[in-house]
Write a protein that holds these residues in place. Sequence first.
Motif, PDB file in Angstrom:
ATOM      1  N   ASP A  96       0.944  -1.281   0.137  1.00  0.00           N
ATOM      2  CA  ASP A  96      -0.009   0.133  -0.053  1.00  0.00           C
ATOM      3  C   ASP A  96       0.905   1.234   0.030  1.00  0.00           C
ATOM      4  OD1 ASP A  96      -1.745   2.184   0.776  1.00  0.00           O
ATOM      5  OD2 ASP A  96      -3.256   0.860   1.491  1.00  0.00           O
ATOM      6  N   LYS A  97       1.763   1.351   0.966  1.00  0.00           N
ATOM      7  CA  LYS A  97       2.625   2.554   0.971  1.00  0.00           C
ATOM      8  C   LYS A  97       3.416   2.286   2.151  1.00  0.00           C
ATOM      9  CE  LYS A  97      -1.226   5.065   2.139  1.00  0.00           C
ATOM     10  NZ  LYS A  97      -2.577   4.580   2.710  1.00  0.00           N
ATOM     11  N   PHE A  98       4.677   3.290   2.001  1.00  0.00           N
ATOM     12  CA  PHE A  98       5.692   3.448   3.155  1.00  0.00           C
ATOM     13  C   PHE A  98       5.154   4.837   3.883  1.00  0.00           C
ATOM     14  CE2 PHE A  98       8.017   1.859  -0.431  1.00  0.00           C
ATOM     15  CZ  PHE A  98       8.343   0.576  -0.123  1.00  0.00           C
ATOM     16  N   ILE A  99       5.274   4.569   5.188  1.00  0.00           N
ATOM     17  CA  ILE A  99       4.840   5.750   6.143  1.00  0.00           C
ATOM     18  C   ILE A  99       6.030   5.949   7.306  1.00  0.00           C
ATOM     19  CG2 ILE A  99       2.984   6.333   7.823  1.00  0.00           C
ATOM     20  CD1 ILE A  99       1.005   4.173   6.607  1.00  0.00           C
ATOM     21  N   GLY A 100       6.575   6.956   6.936  1.00  0.00           N
ATOM     22  CA  GLY A 100       8.012   7.105   7.679  1.00  0.00           C
ATOM     23  C   GLY A 100       8.700   5.868   7.560  1.00  0.00           C
TER      24      GLY A 100
ATOM     25  N   HIS B  61      -4.062  -8.064  11.422  1.00  0.00           N
ATOM     26  CA  HIS B  61      -5.292  -8.238  11.840  1.00  0.00           C
ATOM     27  C   HIS B  61      -6.189  -8.312  10.559  1.00  0.00           C
ATOM     28  CE1 HIS B  61      -8.540  -8.105  14.817  1.00  0.00           C
ATOM     29  NE2 HIS B  61      -9.280  -7.132  14.037  1.00  0.00           N
ATOM     30  N   SER B  62      -7.295  -9.085  10.878  1.00  0.00           N
ATOM     31  CA  SER B  62      -8.024  -9.509   9.530  1.00  0.00           C
ATOM     32  C   SER B  62      -9.380  -8.921   9.796  1.00  0.00           C
ATOM     33  CB  SER B  62      -8.111 -11.005   9.501  1.00  0.00           C
ATOM     34  OG  SER B  62      -6.652 -11.519   9.391  1.00  0.00           O
ATOM     35  N   GLY B  63      -9.950  -8.602   8.661  1.00  0.00           N
ATOM     36  CA  GLY B  63     -11.584  -7.892   8.797  1.00  0.00           C
ATOM     37  C   GLY B  63     -11.862  -7.399   7.540  1.00  0.00           C
ATOM     38  N   PRO B  64     -13.225  -6.939   7.665  1.00  0.00           N
ATOM     39  CA  PRO B  64     -13.487  -6.258   6.339  1.00  0.00           C
ATOM     40  C   PRO B  64     -13.043  -4.737   6.342  1.00  0.00           C
ATOM     41  CG  PRO B  64     -15.388  -6.373   8.068  1.00  0.00           C
ATOM     42  CD  PRO B  64     -14.278  -7.181   8.721  1.00  0.00           C
ATOM     43  N   VAL B  65     -12.819  -4.393   4.863  1.00  0.00           N
ATOM     44  CA  VAL B  65     -12.100  -3.190   4.932  1.00  0.00           C
ATOM     45  C   VAL B  65     -12.762  -2.792   3.232  1.00  0.00           C
ATOM     46  CG1 VAL B  65     -10.010  -3.647   5.968  1.00  0.00           C
ATOM     47  CG2 VAL B  65     -10.102  -4.033   3.323  1.00  0.00           C
ATOM     48  N   VAL B  66     -12.799  -1.307   3.113  1.00  0.00           N
ATOM     49  CA  VAL B  66     -13.058  -0.882   1.699  1.00  0.00           C
ATOM     50  C   VAL B  66     -11.659  -0.783   1.089  1.00  0.00           C
ATOM     51  CG1 VAL B  66     -13.983   1.092   0.621  1.00  0.00           C
ATOM     52  CG2 VAL B  66     -15.233   0.377   2.619  1.00  0.00           C
ATOM     53  N   VAL B  67     -11.647  -1.289  -0.107  1.00  0.00           N
ATOM     54  CA  VAL B  67     -10.451  -1.132  -1.048  1.00  0.00           C
ATOM     55  C   VAL B  67     -10.723  -0.542  -2.194  1.00  0.00           C
ATOM     56  CG1 VAL B  67      -8.724  -2.713  -2.110  1.00  0.00           C
ATOM     57  CG2 VAL B  67     -10.044  -3.676  -0.257  1.00  0.00           C
ATOM     58  N   GLY B  68      -9.899   0.304  -2.504  1.00  0.00           N
ATOM     59  CA  GLY B  68     -10.097   1.193  -3.843  1.00  0.00           C
ATOM     60  C   GLY B  68      -9.534   2.363  -3.766  1.00  0.00           C
TER      61      GLY B  68
ATOM     62  N   ARG C  57      -6.010  14.060  -6.514  1.00  0.00           N
ATOM     63  CA  ARG C  57      -5.161  12.990  -6.138  1.00  0.00           C
ATOM     64  C   ARG C  57      -5.856  11.911  -5.380  1.00  0.00           C
ATOM     65  NH1 ARG C  57      -1.662  10.881  -2.563  1.00  0.00           N
ATOM     66  NH2 ARG C  57       0.440  10.340  -3.294  1.00  0.00           N
ATOM     67  N   VAL C  58      -5.815  10.763  -5.868  1.00  0.00           N
ATOM     68  CA  VAL C  58      -6.347   9.329  -5.344  1.00  0.00           C
ATOM     69  C   VAL C  58      -5.085   8.372  -4.937  1.00  0.00           C
ATOM     70  CG1 VAL C  58      -8.424   9.578  -6.433  1.00  0.00           C
ATOM     71  CG2 VAL C  58      -6.911   8.329  -7.368  1.00  0.00           C
ATOM     72  N   ASP C  59      -5.468   7.526  -4.060  1.00  0.00           N
ATOM     73  CA  ASP C  59      -4.408   6.420  -3.829  1.00  0.00           C
ATOM     74  C   ASP C  59      -5.417   5.202  -3.870  1.00  0.00           C
ATOM     75  OD1 ASP C  59      -1.877   7.442  -3.259  1.00  0.00           O
ATOM     76  OD2 ASP C  59      -2.450   8.183  -1.289  1.00  0.00           O
ATOM     77  N   TYR C  60      -4.803   4.162  -4.220  1.00  0.00           N
ATOM     78  CA  TYR C  60      -5.362   2.729  -4.257  1.00  0.00           C
ATOM     79  C   TYR C  60      -4.913   2.288  -2.835  1.00  0.00           C
ATOM     80  CZ  TYR C  60      -6.898  -1.989  -4.868  1.00  0.00           C
ATOM     81  OH  TYR C  60      -7.283  -3.254  -4.977  1.00  0.00           O
ATOM     82  N   THR C  61      -6.021   2.140  -1.762  1.00  0.00           N
ATOM     83  CA  THR C  61      -5.612   1.698  -0.385  1.00  0.00           C
ATOM     84  C   THR C  61      -6.715   1.077   0.040  1.00  0.00           C
ATOM     85  OG1 THR C  61      -4.755   2.641   1.710  1.00  0.00           O
ATOM     86  CG2 THR C  61      -6.514   3.988   0.468  1.00  0.00           C
ATOM     87  N   VAL C  62      -6.680   0.760   1.483  1.00  0.00           N
ATOM     88  CA  VAL C  62      -7.643   0.285   2.264  1.00  0.00           C
ATOM     89  C   VAL C  62      -7.934   1.132   3.556  1.00  0.00           C
ATOM     90  CG1 VAL C  62      -7.038  -2.321   1.772  1.00  0.00           C
ATOM     91  CG2 VAL C  62      -5.762  -0.876   3.646  1.00  0.00           C
ATOM     92  N   LEU C  63      -9.306   1.178   3.653  1.00  0.00           N
ATOM     93  CA  LEU C  63      -9.830   1.719   5.126  1.00  0.00           C
ATOM     94  C   LEU C  63     -10.722   0.815   5.806  1.00  0.00           C
ATOM     95  CD1 LEU C  63     -10.992   5.000   3.012  1.00  0.00           C
ATOM     96  CD2 LEU C  63      -8.879   4.832   4.556  1.00  0.00           C
ATOM     97  N   GLY C  64     -10.729   1.086   6.905  1.00  0.00           N
ATOM     98  CA  GLY C  64     -11.766   0.248   7.875  1.00  0.00           C
ATOM     99  C   GLY C  64     -11.268  -0.060   9.190  1.00  0.00           C
ATOM    100  N   ASN C  65     -12.074  -0.510  10.042  1.00  0.00           N
ATOM    101  CA  ASN C  65     -11.599  -0.878  11.553  1.00  0.00           C
ATOM    102  C   ASN C  65     -10.487  -1.704  11.693  1.00  0.00           C
ATOM    103  OD1 ASN C  65     -12.193  -0.553  14.317  1.00  0.00           O
ATOM    104  ND2 ASN C  65     -12.486  -2.803  14.288  1.00  0.00           N
ATOM    105  N   ALA C  66     -10.359  -2.806  10.470  1.00  0.00           N
ATOM    106  CA  ALA C  66      -9.139  -3.616  10.830  1.00  0.00           C
ATOM    107  C   ALA C  66      -7.741  -3.109  10.478  1.00  0.00           C
ATOM    108  CB  ALA C  66      -9.442  -4.758   9.635  1.00  0.00           C
TER     109      ALA C  66
END
Length: 182
Positions: free
Chosen positions: A37-41, A94-101, A108-117
């Motif tokens: 997904d990305k490098f963060i620091g 950790h595993s769980g449902p996420v929004v991917v897109g 500007r957009v990033d292909y990424t995941v969002l959600g509680n997991a």
Amino acid sequence: GFTARCESLPPEEVAAFLNQFFSLAADAVFEYGGTLDKFIGDAVMAFFGAPLPQPDHAERAVRCGLKIQSALAGWNQQREAEGLDRVAVRVAIHSGPVVVGDIGSARRVDYTVLGNAVNVTARIEEYVAQPGQVVIGETTQAAIAHVLATEPLGTVQLKGLSRKIAVYRVVGERLEGRGVDG
């Protein structure tokens, strides 16, 4: 210890150090079919199970985490031979449902995941995992318990969650004849 390390190094050396670590981590992610997904620091964020479904996404993620730790051991041998200090990282899954897109703005957009997991994973990494460990949440442990051995670390109340969750340290391959951990 990344901030302390950066304080005493010129920016070029910090970049070289990060490039080496990121290469090691990215190789592990790609080996197990993950999406980087990305490098963060100084962190690497990856996910499994998208864009193509992977029924064994949790196992792939955990094996990737174990691979990062084993590759790091080899890198540390090289570093020590060069008179450099050892590097240790924490891995959380950790595993769980996420929004991917594609997420972002009109510009500007990033292909990424969002959600509680995703949030839970970040909290496990920050507050539970210790250097050298692969620590997983309860949903990941349930998905991989039949193939990988884990050690319960108890339940934790993570910032922003309404309930405690069980966390586990991955200890390696499941040996025949052992019961389910947890």
